[in-house]
Scaffold this motif. Structure first.
Motif, PDB file in Angstrom:
ATOM      1  N   ALA A  43     -36.161 -22.445  36.011  1.00 30.11           N
ATOM      2  CA  ALA A  43     -37.412 -21.644  35.976  1.00 30.11           C
ATOM      3  C   ALA A  43     -37.216 -20.412  34.905  1.00 30.11           C
ATOM      4  N   VAL A  44     -36.037 -20.067  34.672  1.00 30.82           N
ATOM      5  CA  VAL A  44     -35.664 -19.259  33.625  1.00 30.82           C
ATOM      6  C   VAL A  44     -36.102 -19.738  32.304  1.00 30.82           C
ATOM      7  N   GLN A  45     -35.288 -21.049  32.127  1.00 26.86           N
ATOM      8  CA  GLN A  45     -35.565 -21.761  30.875  1.00 26.86           C
ATOM      9  C   GLN A  45     -37.152 -22.070  30.634  1.00 26.86           C
ATOM     10  N   ALA A  46     -37.919 -22.281  31.538  1.00 29.12           N
ATOM     11  CA  ALA A  46     -39.302 -22.405  31.247  1.00 29.12           C
ATOM     12  C   ALA A  46     -39.997 -21.431  30.970  1.00 29.12           C
ATOM     13  N   ARG A  47     -39.609 -20.294  31.630  1.00 32.54           N
ATOM     14  CA  ARG A  47     -40.370 -18.835  31.288  1.00 32.54           C
ATOM     15  C   ARG A  47     -40.125 -18.506  29.776  1.00 32.54           C
ATOM     16  N   HIS A  48     -38.952 -18.831  29.273  1.00 34.42           N
ATOM     17  CA  HIS A  48     -38.335 -18.439  27.863  1.00 34.42           C
ATOM     18  C   HIS A  48     -39.031 -19.459  26.783  1.00 34.42           C
ATOM     19  N   TRP A  49     -39.301 -20.893  27.388  1.00 37.55           N
ATOM     20  CA  TRP A  49     -39.913 -21.863  26.550  1.00 37.55           C
ATOM     21  C   TRP A  49     -41.483 -21.394  26.298  1.00 37.55           C
ATOM     22  N   ARG A  50     -42.098 -20.806  27.398  1.00 44.16           N
ATOM     23  CA  ARG A  50     -43.385 -20.458  27.249  1.00 44.16           C
ATOM     24  C   ARG A  50     -43.596 -19.253  26.376  1.00 44.16           C
ATOM     25  N   ALA A  51     -42.633 -18.314  26.660  1.00 48.11           N
ATOM     26  CA  ALA A  51     -42.718 -17.067  25.692  1.00 48.11           C
ATOM     27  C   ALA A  51     -42.399 -17.685  23.937  1.00 48.11           C
ATOM     28  N   GLU A  52     -41.630 -18.423  24.010  1.00 50.38           N
ATOM     29  CA  GLU A  52     -41.464 -18.956  22.508  1.00 50.38           C
ATOM     30  C   GLU A  52     -42.194 -19.763  21.847  1.00 50.38           C
ATOM     31  N   ASN A  53     -43.189 -20.704  22.632  1.00 52.21           N
ATOM     32  CA  ASN A  53     -44.028 -21.631  22.101  1.00 52.21           C
ATOM     33  C   ASN A  53     -45.523 -21.160  22.356  1.00 52.21           C
ATOM     34  N   ILE A  54     -45.717 -20.191  23.498  1.00 51.21           N
ATOM     35  CA  ILE A  54     -47.121 -19.968  23.941  1.00 51.21           C
ATOM     36  C   ILE A  54     -47.017 -18.470  24.029  1.00 51.21           C
ATOM     37  N   PRO A  55     -46.706 -17.735  22.958  1.00 54.05           N
ATOM     38  CA  PRO A  55     -46.793 -16.154  22.916  1.00 54.05           C
ATOM     39  C   PRO A  55     -48.154 -15.647  23.409  1.00 54.05           C
ATOM     40  N   GLY A  56     -48.105 -14.710  24.290  1.00 56.58           N
ATOM     41  CA  GLY A  56     -49.220 -14.095  24.788  1.00 56.58           C
ATOM     42  C   GLY A  56     -49.676 -14.529  25.850  1.00 56.58           C
ATOM     43  N   ALA A  57     -49.348 -15.968  26.399  1.00 54.97           N
ATOM     44  CA  ALA A  57     -49.791 -16.743  27.619  1.00 54.97           C
ATOM     45  C   ALA A  57     -49.672 -15.684  28.956  1.00 54.97           C
ATOM     46  N   SER A  58     -50.624 -15.941  29.788  1.00 57.35           N
ATOM     47  CA  SER A  58     -50.221 -15.225  30.883  1.00 57.35           C
ATOM     48  C   SER A  58     -49.189 -15.774  32.107  1.00 57.35           C
ATOM     49  N   PRO A  59     -48.414 -15.354  32.801  1.00 60.55           N
ATOM     50  CA  PRO A  59     -47.410 -15.928  33.500  1.00 60.55           C
ATOM     51  C   PRO A  59     -47.880 -16.863  34.366  1.00 60.55           C
ATOM     52  N   THR A  60     -47.124 -17.859  34.821  1.00 65.47           N
ATOM     53  CA  THR A  60     -47.644 -18.893  35.841  1.00 65.47           C
ATOM     54  C   THR A  60     -46.498 -19.182  36.719  1.00 65.47           C
ATOM     55  N   ARG A  61     -46.685 -19.238  37.972  1.00 69.78           N
ATOM     56  CA  ARG A  61     -45.733 -19.587  39.027  1.00 69.78           C
ATOM     57  C   ARG A  61     -45.123 -20.945  38.795  1.00 69.78           C
ATOM     58  N   GLN A  62     -43.855 -21.106  38.773  1.00 75.33           N
ATOM     59  CA  GLN A  62     -43.235 -22.338  38.522  1.00 75.33           C
ATOM     60  C   GLN A  62     -41.882 -22.305  39.093  1.00 75.33           C
ATOM     61  N   HIS A  63     -41.513 -23.649  39.571  1.00 78.19           N
ATOM     62  CA  HIS A  63     -40.065 -23.845  40.124  1.00 78.19           C
ATOM     63  C   HIS A  63     -39.164 -24.521  38.835  1.00 78.19           C
ATOM     64  N   GLY A  64     -39.449 -24.215  37.690  1.00 74.78           N
ATOM     65  CA  GLY A  64     -38.613 -25.028  36.736  1.00 74.78           C
ATOM     66  C   GLY A  64     -40.024 -25.864  35.954  1.00 74.78           C
ATOM     67  N   ALA A  65     -39.456 -26.674  35.081  1.00 78.56           N
ATOM     68  CA  ALA A  65     -40.649 -27.485  34.426  1.00 78.56           C
ATOM     69  C   ALA A  65     -39.665 -28.580  33.614  1.00 78.56           C
ATOM     70  N   LEU A  66     -40.516 -29.607  33.331  1.00 80.33           N
ATOM     71  CA  LEU A  66     -40.034 -30.834  32.644  1.00 80.33           C
ATOM     72  C   LEU A  66     -40.809 -30.604  30.951  1.00 80.33           C
ATOM     73  N   VAL A  67     -39.995 -30.831  30.100  1.00 80.73           N
ATOM     74  CA  VAL A  67     -40.559 -30.846  28.704  1.00 80.73           C
ATOM     75  C   VAL A  67     -40.526 -32.354  28.330  1.00 80.73           C
ATOM     76  N   LEU A  68     -41.869 -32.901  27.783  1.00 83.42           N
ATOM     77  CA  LEU A  68     -41.877 -34.257  27.528  1.00 83.42           C
ATOM     78  C   LEU A  68     -42.250 -34.103  26.054  1.00 83.42           C
ATOM     79  N   ALA A  69     -41.812 -35.335  25.068  1.00 84.31           N
ATOM     80  CA  ALA A  69     -42.066 -35.257  23.629  1.00 84.31           C
ATOM     81  C   ALA A  69     -43.237 -36.645  23.767  1.00 84.31           C
ATOM     82  N   VAL A  70     -44.188 -36.392  22.948  1.00 84.95           N
ATOM     83  CA  VAL A  70     -45.051 -37.525  22.889  1.00 84.95           C
ATOM     84  C   VAL A  70     -45.684 -37.642  21.336  1.00 84.95           C
ATOM     85  N   THR A  71     -45.642 -38.833  20.855  1.00 87.34           N
ATOM     86  CA  THR A  71     -46.298 -38.785  19.602  1.00 87.34           C
ATOM     87  C   THR A  71     -47.805 -39.061  19.670  1.00 87.34           C
TER      88      THR A  71
END
Length: 273
Positions: free
Chosen positions: A212-240
């Motif tokens: 959950a903490v890592q997901a919050r940091h990822w959002r802050a770094e990649n989506i600055p200014g985005a409103s907080p969202t309730r989550q219990h962690g996240a999954l980052v997937l890369a797609v071409t």
């Protein structure tokens, strides 16, 4: 609109309409692009495929008709020549035979120069060989979607350039700008999937899983200014993908397939790589 000419305006309006989610089904796109027909014929010529002779002959007939009438395939003289060069029977288009290799080269050339060929045709004398505005819009949209663009991207891209860009465009100019965009390499896009509930993570934790903490940091770094969202962690997937909307759609379909697999096999997809 920042685009001039009745024909050009008609084409762009229909392209926008075809890519709008509220458009009724009978006003949407119901045809493949020329390059996709050629690609399907190549795939049907692979001995590993089980395409019937009738299916291959149908694809060849469609390609011959398109190759002689689609301005995206080049100037009229070249289109006529290609129509004569294509074999009479699809049985000769078998990988890795000569006809198959020639068709492969032709398909790649179409994909790389399609929009530029259209721009050149639109700047030419036109005349009886020029498709109607409706046919033009359908051919252009089919090419863009077949090349991996999402409908939402096409709609937003056109909307910006014809309504918000101060430059006055002809359709040919617009296609050249779009061709430059399409020529850029397709890069991987990261998609963050927040988890709405806690899940039991596999051990060791695979790459891409975030707390959950890592997901919050990822959002802050990649989506600055985005409103907080309730989550219990996240999954980052890369797609071409060609654009972020196409990437999100591919991820969504991948999750749906994994969920379907879970229902059939009883294996929770979150534990699979």
């Amino acid at each position: 609109m920042a685009i001039t000419g009745a024909f050009d305006e008609h084409v762009v309006q229909r392209m926008l309409e075809m890519c709008h989610p509220a458009t009724p089904w009978w006003r949407r796109l119901w045809q493949p692009g020329t390059a996709l027909i050629a690609q399907e014929l190549l795939e049907a010529g692979d001995p590993a495929m089980s395409a019937s002779d009738h299916a291959r002959d149908t694809l060849l007939a469609q390609l011959r008709s398109r190759a002689m009438t689609d301005p995206g395939c080049g100037p009229p003289a070249r289109r006529s020549a290609v129509g004569r060069v294509l074999p009479a029977k699809s049985a000769s288009i078998v990988r890795p035979g000569r006809s198959w290799c020639l068709l492969d080269q032709y398909t790649q050339a179409i994909r790389e120069s399609y929009l530029i060929n259209w721009a050149n045709e639109l700047r030419g004398p036109g005349g009886q060989s020029m498709p109607s505005a409706e046919a033009t819009a359908r051919l252009l949209v089919a090419y863009l979607l077949d090349e991996g663009c999402s409908e939402k991207f096409v709609h937003r891209w056109l909307t910006y350039h014809v309504k918000h860009d101060t430059t006055i465009y002809r359709l040919a100019d617009l296609l050249e700008v779009l061709a430059a965009r399409m020529s850029q390499p397709v890069a991987p896009i990261e998609i963050l999937i927040p988890l709405a509930a806690e899940v039991v993570l596999p051990r060791p934790i695979p790459a891409g899983w975030l707390t959950a903490v890592q997901a919050r940091h990822w959002r802050a770094e990649n989506i600055p200014g985005a409103s907080p969202t309730r989550q219990h962690g996240a999954l980052v997937l890369a797609v071409t993908a060609r654009d972020i909307y196409a990437a999100a759609l591919e991820i969504r379909e991948s999750i749906q397939r994994r969920n379907a697999s879970h229902l059939l096999s009883g294996v929770h997809w979150c534990g699979q790589r």
